[in-house]
Design an enzyme around this catalytic site. Structure first.
Site, short mmCIF file in Angstrom:
data_model
loop_
_atom_site.label_atom_id
_atom_site.label_comp_id
_atom_site.label_asym_id
_atom_site.label_seq_id
_atom_site.Cartn_x
_atom_site.Cartn_y
_atom_site.Cartn_z
N CYS A 172 32.96 47.66 17.31
CA CYS A 172 34.16 48.35 17.80
C CYS A 172 34.12 49.79 17.31
O CYS A 172 34.19 50.04 16.10
CB CYS A 172 35.43 47.65 17.32
SG CYS A 172 36.95 48.41 17.94
N CYS A 194 37.78 50.75 15.73
CA CYS A 194 38.10 50.19 14.41
C CYS A 194 36.96 50.33 13.42
O CYS A 194 37.14 50.06 12.23
CB CYS A 194 38.48 48.72 14.54
SG CYS A 194 39.95 48.41 15.54
N HIS A 223 39.08 43.70 20.78
CA HIS A 223 39.99 44.80 20.51
C HIS A 223 41.12 44.80 21.53
O HIS A 223 40.87 44.77 22.74
CB HIS A 223 39.26 46.14 20.56
CG HIS A 223 40.12 47.31 20.18
ND1 HIS A 223 40.28 47.73 18.87
CD2 HIS A 223 40.87 48.14 20.94
CE1 HIS A 223 41.09 48.77 18.84
NE2 HIS A 223 41.47 49.04 20.10
N CYS A 224 42.35 44.79 21.05
CA CYS A 224 43.52 44.83 21.92
C CYS A 224 43.95 46.29 22.09
O CYS A 224 44.30 46.95 21.11
CB CYS A 224 44.66 43.99 21.33
SG CYS A 224 46.17 44.01 22.34
N CYS A 244 47.86 46.65 21.08
CA CYS A 244 48.11 46.62 19.63
C CYS A 244 47.25 47.62 18.87
O CYS A 244 47.52 47.91 17.71
CB CYS A 244 47.87 45.22 19.09
SG CYS A 244 48.94 43.94 19.79
N CYS A 253 41.65 45.20 16.30
CA CYS A 253 40.79 44.07 16.65
C CYS A 253 41.46 42.78 16.18
O CYS A 253 41.90 42.69 15.02
CB CYS A 253 39.42 44.22 16.00
SG CYS A 253 38.36 45.43 16.82
N HIS A 299 47.10 39.54 25.46
CA HIS A 299 48.32 40.20 25.00
C HIS A 299 49.47 39.76 25.91
O HIS A 299 49.44 40.00 27.11
CB HIS A 299 48.18 41.73 25.04
CG HIS A 299 49.35 42.43 24.44
ND1 HIS A 299 49.42 42.74 23.10
CD2 HIS A 299 50.51 42.87 25.00
CE1 HIS A 299 50.58 43.34 22.84
NE2 HIS A 299 51.25 43.44 23.99
N CYS A 300 50.44 39.09 25.31
CA CYS A 300 51.51 38.46 26.09
C CYS A 300 52.72 39.40 26.17
O CYS A 300 53.30 39.75 25.13
CB CYS A 300 51.92 37.14 25.46
SG CYS A 300 53.22 36.27 26.36
N CYS A 340 50.26 40.18 20.52
CA CYS A 340 48.92 39.76 20.89
C CYS A 340 48.72 38.31 20.43
O CYS A 340 48.97 37.97 19.28
CB CYS A 340 47.88 40.66 20.22
SG CYS A 340 46.25 40.51 20.95
#
Length: 270
Positions: free
Chosen positions: A77, A80, A90-91, A94, A97, A104-105, A111
């Site tokens: 990543c 990060c 990785h989100c 958010c 990682c 992601h809800c 997440c």
């Protein structure tokens, strides 16, 4: 009284699982997966991609990392600055990682990953039961409305509204919960269902599939009495997951068969 008791039990479980899904922060990779300052400087100063992949491979050699990128390199990543553990992604929402990231809800504005996937599943299950219970208890008043026994205009609106909303959410949650039950039975995440994880031997959508019972235990734990309670009981720490290929390689019977084949003992007798 029985209706009220069941209603409040479902309501408490619904709120509890929803709260745990929202406020349980996603677990991030440990410090050993982060690059040291010297390795980070060496990686950034290197302009040749093949040398950069070699540097990542040297760092990942000390880590329990088995999945790879589509080109066969170590998953890294850039934002990060860490080696991604298996099933970690990785989100972008958010900006971190997340271990065993599922998705992601927007419903819980969080997440969904290793730390709260069980809570999310229970939230869907209790929401489904909640909507079913409301629809079942309101349905008899809908019959009275249909036959003309309800004379109050406000009560008619309330009955129609409750039944319509409960049925609508029940149908949508039924498909969503059924899909995630299928994912759990195959030990996959939503991201892995769309893109199979890549191992050293290539992509394998069943790489983490250990069998139906063990797949359930990966998410809910070994103690069945804790499966339906919003209490953390998932196996492992989210950094390493048992794999089907490793389990087969560590099976003494399979290893014995390979040895027989190498020695030529598996030939047909004369």
């Amino acid at each position: 009284v029985a209706y009220l008791i069941i209603f409040h039990i479902l309501f408490v479980l619904f709120v509890w699982t929803y709260w745990k899904s929202i406020f349980t922060r996603p677990v991030q990779p440990g410090k050993k997966y982060h690059m040291s300052y010297a390795d980070q400087e060496r990686y950034e100063n290197e302009e040749r991609p093949e040398v950069q992949r070699q540097i990542l491979a040297e760092i990942a050699r000390k880590l329990p990392v088995y999945t790879r990128t589509g080109t066969g390199g170590v998953r890294f990543c850039d934002r990060c600055q860490l080696i991604k553990p298996d099933r970690c992604h990785h989100c972008s929402v958010c900006a971190v990682c997340v271990l065993k990231m599922d998705h992601h809800c927007p419903w819980v504005n969080n997440c969904i990953g290793f730390s709260n996937y069980k809570f999310f599943l229970l939230f869907l299950a209790y929401s489904l039961l909640y909507c079913l219970y409301i629809a079942a208890t309101v349905f008899k008043y809908f019959i009275k409305y249909w036959t003309g026994e309800l004379t109050n205009g406000r009560s008619k609106f309330h009955v129609l509204f409750l039944l319509f909303v409960a049925v609508m959410f029940f149908v949508s949650l039924m498909f969503l919960f059924g899909y995630h039950c299928w994912l759990v039975s195959r030990n996959r995440s939503t991201l892995e269902a769309f893109s199979a994880p890549v191992f050293q031997n290539g992509p394998d959508k069943n790489g983490f599939n250990l069998g139906f019972v063990k797949n359930l235990q990966q998410v809910f734990g070994e103690e069945k009495k804790l499966w339906l309670l919003p209490i953390a009981s998932s196996q492992g720490d989210g950094h390493f997951f048992p794999m089907r290929a490793l389990c087969e390689a560590q099976n003494p019977l399979l290893a014995r068969e390979e040895q027989w084949e190498d020695d030529g003992i598996d030939q047909e007798p004369h």
